[in-house]
Write a protein that holds these residues in place. Structure first.
Motif, PDB file in Angstrom:
ATOM      1  N   UNK A  15       0.809  -1.283   0.034  1.00 30.79           N
ATOM      2  CA  UNK A  15       0.192  -0.017   0.031  1.00 30.79           C
ATOM      3  C   UNK A  15       0.935   1.067   0.109  1.00 30.79           C
ATOM      4  N   UNK A  16       1.907   1.318   0.710  1.00 33.97           N
ATOM      5  CA  UNK A  16       2.584   2.403   0.684  1.00 33.97           C
ATOM      6  C   UNK A  16       3.721   2.411  -0.308  1.00 33.97           C
ATOM      7  N   UNK A  17       3.866   1.495  -1.358  1.00 31.80           N
ATOM      8  CA  UNK A  17       4.854   1.584  -2.341  1.00 31.80           C
ATOM      9  C   UNK A  17       4.159   2.469  -3.758  1.00 31.80           C
ATOM     10  N   UNK A  18       5.029   3.211  -4.302  1.00 34.07           N
ATOM     11  CA  UNK A  18       4.580   4.153  -5.402  1.00 34.07           C
ATOM     12  C   UNK A  18       5.069   3.315  -6.613  1.00 34.07           C
ATOM     13  N   UNK A  19       3.909   3.123  -7.478  1.00 31.08           N
ATOM     14  CA  UNK A  19       4.319   2.496  -8.781  1.00 31.08           C
ATOM     15  C   UNK A  19       4.248   3.476  -9.832  1.00 31.08           C
ATOM     16  N   UNK A  20       5.245   3.424 -10.786  1.00 36.28           N
ATOM     17  CA  UNK A  20       5.191   4.552 -11.963  1.00 36.28           C
ATOM     18  C   UNK A  20       4.118   4.157 -12.891  1.00 36.28           C
ATOM     19  N   UNK A  21       3.415   4.980 -13.387  1.00 40.42           N
ATOM     20  CA  UNK A  21       2.445   4.708 -14.436  1.00 40.42           C
ATOM     21  C   UNK A  21       3.340   4.756 -15.743  1.00 40.42           C
ATOM     22  N   UNK A  22       2.377   3.918 -16.728  1.00 39.12           N
ATOM     23  CA  UNK A  22       2.956   3.838 -18.093  1.00 39.12           C
ATOM     24  C   UNK A  22       3.104   5.215 -18.641  1.00 39.12           C
ATOM     25  N   UNK A  23       4.463   5.580 -19.519  1.00 43.18           N
ATOM     26  CA  UNK A  23       4.689   7.022 -19.864  1.00 43.18           C
ATOM     27  C   UNK A  23       3.667   7.475 -21.025  1.00 43.18           C
ATOM     28  N   UNK A  24       3.338   8.519 -20.956  1.00 40.55           N
ATOM     29  CA  UNK A  24       2.471   8.911 -22.017  1.00 40.55           C
ATOM     30  C   UNK A  24       3.066   9.310 -23.467  1.00 40.55           C
ATOM     31  N   UNK A  25       2.434   9.306 -24.452  1.00 42.05           N
ATOM     32  CA  UNK A  25       3.123   9.238 -25.897  1.00 42.05           C
ATOM     33  C   UNK A  25       4.101  10.273 -25.985  1.00 42.05           C
ATOM     34  N   UNK A  26       3.378  11.455 -25.426  1.00 43.00           N
ATOM     35  CA  UNK A  26       4.736  12.653 -25.373  1.00 43.00           C
ATOM     36  C   UNK A  26       5.994  12.483 -24.731  1.00 43.00           C
ATOM     37  N   UNK A  27       6.012  11.307 -23.759  1.00 44.93           N
ATOM     38  CA  UNK A  27       7.520  10.946 -23.285  1.00 44.93           C
ATOM     39  C   UNK A  27       8.475  10.135 -24.395  1.00 44.93           C
ATOM     40  N   UNK A  28       7.942   9.930 -25.587  1.00 50.47           N
ATOM     41  CA  UNK A  28       8.912   9.209 -26.453  1.00 50.47           C
ATOM     42  C   UNK A  28      10.021  10.117 -26.789  1.00 50.47           C
ATOM     43  N   UNK A  30      11.455  12.265 -24.938  1.00 53.88           N
ATOM     44  CA  UNK A  30      12.362  12.358 -23.764  1.00 53.88           C
ATOM     45  C   UNK A  30      13.203  11.253 -23.353  1.00 53.88           C
ATOM     46  N   UNK A  31      12.946  10.080 -23.959  1.00 55.43           N
ATOM     47  CA  UNK A  31      13.563   8.677 -23.674  1.00 55.43           C
ATOM     48  C   UNK A  31      15.037   8.493 -24.338  1.00 55.43           C
ATOM     49  N   UNK A  32      15.005   9.588 -25.266  1.00 52.37           N
ATOM     50  CA  UNK A  32      16.386   9.752 -26.242  1.00 52.37           C
ATOM     51  C   UNK A  32      17.519  10.007 -25.064  1.00 52.37           C
ATOM     52  N   UNK A  33      17.296  10.825 -24.117  1.00 52.10           N
ATOM     53  CA  UNK A  33      18.096  11.415 -23.266  1.00 52.10           C
ATOM     54  C   UNK A  33      17.980  10.824 -21.771  1.00 52.10           C
ATOM     55  N   UNK A  34      16.717  10.865 -21.217  1.00 50.13           N
ATOM     56  CA  UNK A  34      16.177  10.645 -19.922  1.00 50.13           C
ATOM     57  C   UNK A  34      15.827   9.197 -19.656  1.00 50.13           C
ATOM     58  N   UNK A  35      16.275   8.693 -18.413  1.00 48.24           N
ATOM     59  CA  UNK A  35      15.910   7.480 -17.958  1.00 48.24           C
ATOM     60  C   UNK A  35      14.983   7.688 -16.703  1.00 48.24           C
ATOM     61  N   UNK A  36      14.218   6.872 -16.151  1.00 49.87           N
ATOM     62  CA  UNK A  36      13.247   7.094 -15.193  1.00 49.87           C
ATOM     63  C   UNK A  36      13.683   6.470 -13.850  1.00 49.87           C
ATOM     64  N   UNK A  37      14.695   5.488 -14.153  1.00 51.47           N
ATOM     65  CA  UNK A  37      14.941   4.858 -12.768  1.00 51.47           C
ATOM     66  C   UNK A  37      16.039   5.517 -11.878  1.00 51.47           C
ATOM     67  N   UNK A 113       3.062  11.989 -15.286  1.00 51.41           N
ATOM     68  CA  UNK A 113       3.745  10.928 -15.376  1.00 51.41           C
ATOM     69  C   UNK A 113       4.979  11.138 -14.468  1.00 51.41           C
ATOM     70  N   UNK A 114       5.556  12.192 -14.633  1.00 53.36           N
ATOM     71  CA  UNK A 114       6.952  12.519 -13.677  1.00 53.36           C
ATOM     72  C   UNK A 114       6.382  12.338 -12.005  1.00 53.36           C
ATOM     73  N   UNK A 115       5.232  12.703 -11.750  1.00 50.55           N
ATOM     74  CA  UNK A 115       4.715  12.875 -10.564  1.00 50.55           C
ATOM     75  C   UNK A 115       4.763  11.125  -9.836  1.00 50.55           C
ATOM     76  N   UNK A 116       4.816  10.330 -10.866  1.00 46.43           N
ATOM     77  CA  UNK A 116       4.557   8.925 -10.490  1.00 46.43           C
ATOM     78  C   UNK A 116       6.040   8.281 -10.093  1.00 46.43           C
ATOM     79  N   UNK A 117       6.981   9.172 -10.686  1.00 42.67           N
ATOM     80  CA  UNK A 117       8.566   8.510 -10.603  1.00 42.67           C
ATOM     81  C   UNK A 117       9.053   8.908  -9.168  1.00 42.67           C
ATOM     82  N   UNK A 118       8.730   8.002  -8.156  1.00 44.20           N
ATOM     83  CA  UNK A 118       9.234   8.265  -6.969  1.00 44.20           C
ATOM     84  C   UNK A 118       9.173   6.978  -6.131  1.00 44.20           C
TER      85      UNK A 118
END
Length: 118
Positions: A15-28, A30-37, A113-118
């Protein structure tokens, strides 16, 4: 009954674990330079934990541009929206070469989406 209790205990543990959502299409792009881990920097810094952090501090070990660090603001919704829409205008002299995301719905989706990256 034991199986139900085990399932309930597992659900409570997560219950206290935050799970990242699937990235939106607009993130495509961003993936060229950024990682989310966490700790996984690429050409750009990891975006893990960036929302709410002070600019230039979220990704340990990443060499941010001096202008981004000197900007001194935190990544709240308004600052992220301005930066994602036009990085060069928002923080002149920063290293990000991306021209920006012009569609406000895409900007909102990226921030959500970035709010889920925690």
């Amino acid at each position: 009954m034991k199986l139900q209790l085990a399932a309930f205990a597992a659900a409570m543990a997560l219950a206290g674990t935050a799970w990242a959502a699937d990235p939106p299409a607009a993130f495509t792009p961003c993936k060229a330079c950024h990682k989310v881990e966490a700790g996984a920097n690429g050409v750009g810094p990891s975006l893990f934990g960036v929302v709410g952090s002070k600019a230039g501090t979220a990704a340990a070990g990443f060499k941010y541009s001096p202008t981004l660090v000197a900007w001194g603001k935190s990544w709240d919704d308004a600052n992220l929206a301005a930066y994602l829409a036009n990085p060069k205008e928002t923080i002149p002299g920063n290293k990000m070469v991306f021209a920006g995301t012009k569609n406000p719905d895409d900007v909102a989706a990226l921030i959500a989406y970035m709010k889920t990256l925690k």
